[in-house]
Motif scaffolding. Structure first.
Motif, mmCIF file in Angstrom:
data_model
loop_
_atom_site.group_PDB
_atom_site.id
_atom_site.type_symbol
_atom_site.label_atom_id
_atom_site.label_comp_id
_atom_site.label_asym_id
_atom_site.label_seq_id
_atom_site.Cartn_x
_atom_site.Cartn_y
_atom_site.Cartn_z
ATOM 1 N N PRO A 378 -5.053 2.438 -2.331
ATOM 2 C CA PRO A 378 -4.906 2.288 -0.627
ATOM 3 C C PRO A 378 -5.783 1.412 -0.403
ATOM 4 N N SER A 379 -5.551 1.018 1.388
ATOM 5 C CA SER A 379 -6.722 0.103 1.421
ATOM 6 C C SER A 379 -6.514 0.133 2.699
ATOM 7 N N ASN A 380 -7.688 0.224 3.809
ATOM 8 C CA ASN A 380 -7.438 0.629 5.361
ATOM 9 C C ASN A 380 -7.430 -0.514 6.174
ATOM 10 N N ASN A 381 -8.030 -2.379 5.642
ATOM 11 C CA ASN A 381 -8.157 -2.995 6.732
ATOM 12 C C ASN A 381 -8.070 -3.736 6.247
ATOM 13 N N ILE A 382 -7.942 -4.651 4.695
ATOM 14 C CA ILE A 382 -7.719 -5.627 4.574
ATOM 15 C C ILE A 382 -6.680 -5.855 3.493
ATOM 16 N N LEU A 383 -5.820 -6.223 3.435
ATOM 17 C CA LEU A 383 -4.893 -6.228 1.656
ATOM 18 C C LEU A 383 -5.260 -6.977 1.089
ATOM 19 N N ILE A 422 -3.931 -5.704 7.644
ATOM 20 C CA ILE A 422 -3.190 -4.158 8.169
ATOM 21 C C ILE A 422 -3.311 -3.580 9.054
ATOM 22 N N SER A 423 -4.989 -3.978 10.059
ATOM 23 C CA SER A 423 -5.462 -2.776 10.454
ATOM 24 C C SER A 423 -4.511 -1.769 11.654
ATOM 25 N N ARG A 424 -3.849 -3.182 11.598
ATOM 26 C CA ARG A 424 -2.840 -2.580 13.216
ATOM 27 C C ARG A 424 -2.016 -1.345 12.220
ATOM 28 N N LEU A 425 -1.543 -1.983 11.474
ATOM 29 C CA LEU A 425 -0.189 -0.656 11.007
ATOM 30 C C LEU A 425 -0.705 0.303 10.620
ATOM 31 N N SER A 426 0.114 1.455 11.618
ATOM 32 C CA SER A 426 0.371 2.701 11.286
ATOM 33 C C SER A 426 0.000 2.824 9.383
ATOM 34 N N PHE A 446 2.242 -0.419 -1.445
ATOM 35 C CA PHE A 446 0.814 0.384 -0.709
ATOM 36 C C PHE A 446 0.285 1.242 0.146
ATOM 37 N N VAL A 447 -0.555 1.536 0.059
ATOM 38 C CA VAL A 447 -0.897 2.438 1.143
ATOM 39 C C VAL A 447 -1.773 1.947 1.975
#
Length: 449
Positions: A378-383, A422-426, A446-447
């Motif tokens: 999984p990723s939090n902010n950057i993929l 991807i930080s703005r994605l839910s 991806f998560v």
């Protein structure tokens, strides 16, 4: 004295296809006199037969050729200086033998370490006799237990010889580490060895809890306690058992990096002066056993066929002008867990078909290989997404929610690590669809958390 430019007889043990489209294992003999070459052939054939009865080699047997270069030695056997410090020598009588590659037991003080540092001789023989080699194996005519990995795998022909060769190939060709503790300073991060202890970060996280895969320390104290392996019973630890799921996946991925599954295709680029419909397009694939290859055919970006080796196109399928026919091939083997794995291999053939009112003017074909990585997951902010391909053009990634809604689209560059914010994605599960020239190469989950 031996001369570097010598050529020797070549024996075919197993031939699955053209040398430039297969993984070529080349066995070099050491300690075999010319009068013992019948034994050499028997020993080599025994290894080859055993290797291709074991997973994952039996499933991917069609990807391999096996050859022998019959290199004669003046004497039979190999050196045993009786200088090992890990046993009480002599384990068997000390001896010095006049052999071509000067192999020896007791390398670096370890009795069972059978090796040679005469690498220039090894590579000169290969260059003069079989330059298309992928992996050399030195088979040493000794009944004593011994072997080693390295740039070339080495094995004796005694007890467990076949298992030794397969284990050493795990090192030499597939970059696997020992899963027994080899001693301080002898481990580093690899497919099947790590100092990571977090189950969500460990490199084999996709296999955790499956087939007894977990994080197992090499030992209970000292440096051994700081290193971890994925399984308690793997061929990289014990001879006579199977490769664990993590090592198996690593082997299959290396196979795919060396040999594309597309053996050939038709038609190749050509100028067409007359057209008789239908026009046939076909793939000749190197198929695993059972076949786990999947193919997707698209014509002008619309799905045309799935999981077939050939298609036919009629006049009404094509537009006047330029038409694009693409086929994407990937391996859906259960040995791979690509949804939660960093990289995937994809193989394509693209045909550009030019049609006029008079018929087909031209068909131009192009074959391509892609290695696609997506991390972390999984990723939090950057993929991060990286595509590696010699011929990739117009790369882009579309990110979709599981209900099919596109939430982000961006162009990406070849051979670079592209950061997708991807930080703005839910939080949730998404699909990353990766395209080259509007051809969908792969769709990876991806998560976002």
């Amino acid at each position: 004295m031996f001369f570097n430019a010598q050529t020797f007889d070549l024996e075919v043990i197993k031939q699955s296809g053209d040398d430039d489209k297969r993984i070529n294992l080349v066995i070099l003999s050491d300690g075999y006199q010319a009068s013992e070459f019948s034994k050499l052939i028997t020993d080599a054939a025994s290894f080859s037969t055993e290797m291709f009865t074991q997973s994952p080699f039996k499933e991917y047997t069609n990807y391999f050729n096996v050859y022998i270069i019959k290199v004669p030695s003046n004497e039979s056997g190999t050196d045993h200086p009786a200088t090992a410090t890990d046993v009480t020598e002599p384990v068997f009588p000390a001896a010095t033998k006049d052999t071509y590659f000067n192999t020896s037991f007791d390398t670096s003080g370890f009795h069972r370490l059978l090796y040679t540092y005469s690498s220039s001789l090894v590579y000169n023989v290969l260059a003069n006799n079989f330059p298309e080699y992928d992996q050399p194996i030195i088979l040493v005519n000794s009944s004593e237990y011994g072997g080693a990995g390295g740039p070339y795998a080495v094995s004796s022909t005694g007890a467990s010889a076949n298992e030794i060769v397969i284990h050493e190939l795990g090192h030499s060709l597939f970059n696997l580490r020992d899963e027994y503790y080899p001693g301080d300073g002898r481990l580093f991060e690899a497919i099947n060895a790590t100092q990571e202890t977090n189950p969500t970060l460990v490199k084999w996280k996709n296999w955790m809890g499956i087939d007894a895969i977990d994080i197992y320390p090499y030992g209970t104290s000292g440096e051994a306690a700081t290193w971890n392996r994925p399984h308690q019973s793997c061929k990289m630890r014990y001879l006579g058992v199977d490769f664990c799921a993590v090592c198996t996946e690593g082997i299959v991925e290396k196979i795919h990096s060396l040999v594309p599954p597309i053996d050939s295709y038709l038609p190749i680029s050509n100028a067409v002066t007359a057209t008789v419909y239908p026009i046939d397009f076909q793939l000749n694939l190197i198929k695993p056993i059972p076949n786990t290859l999947k193919s997707t055919w698209t014509l002008n970006a619309s799905n045309f066929a799935n999981d077939v080796d050939d298609i036919s196109i009629i006049d009404t399928d094509l537009n006047i002008g330029t038409n694009n026919l693409d086929v994407v091939v990937h391996d859906d083997s259960p040995f791979l867990k690509v949804d939660n794995h960093n990289s995937v291999h994809v193989y394509t053939v693209s045909w550009t078909i030019t049609k006029s009112a008079l018929g087909i003017d031209e068909i131009i074909s192009e074959e391509n290989d892609f290695n696609i990585s997506l991390f972390p997951n999984p990723s939090n902010n950057i993929l991060s997404i990286k595509v590696e391909s010699e011929n990739a053009v117009n790369l882009k990634v579309d990110i979709l929610s599981l209900d099919g809604k596109q939430v982000k689209s961006t162009k990406i560059s070849n051979y670079e690590s592209n950061e997708i914010h991807i930080s703005r994605l839910s939080n949730g599960v998404y699909l990353a669809n990766i395209y080259s020239n509007n051809m969908l190469l792969t769709s990876k989950r991806f998560v976002k958390n």
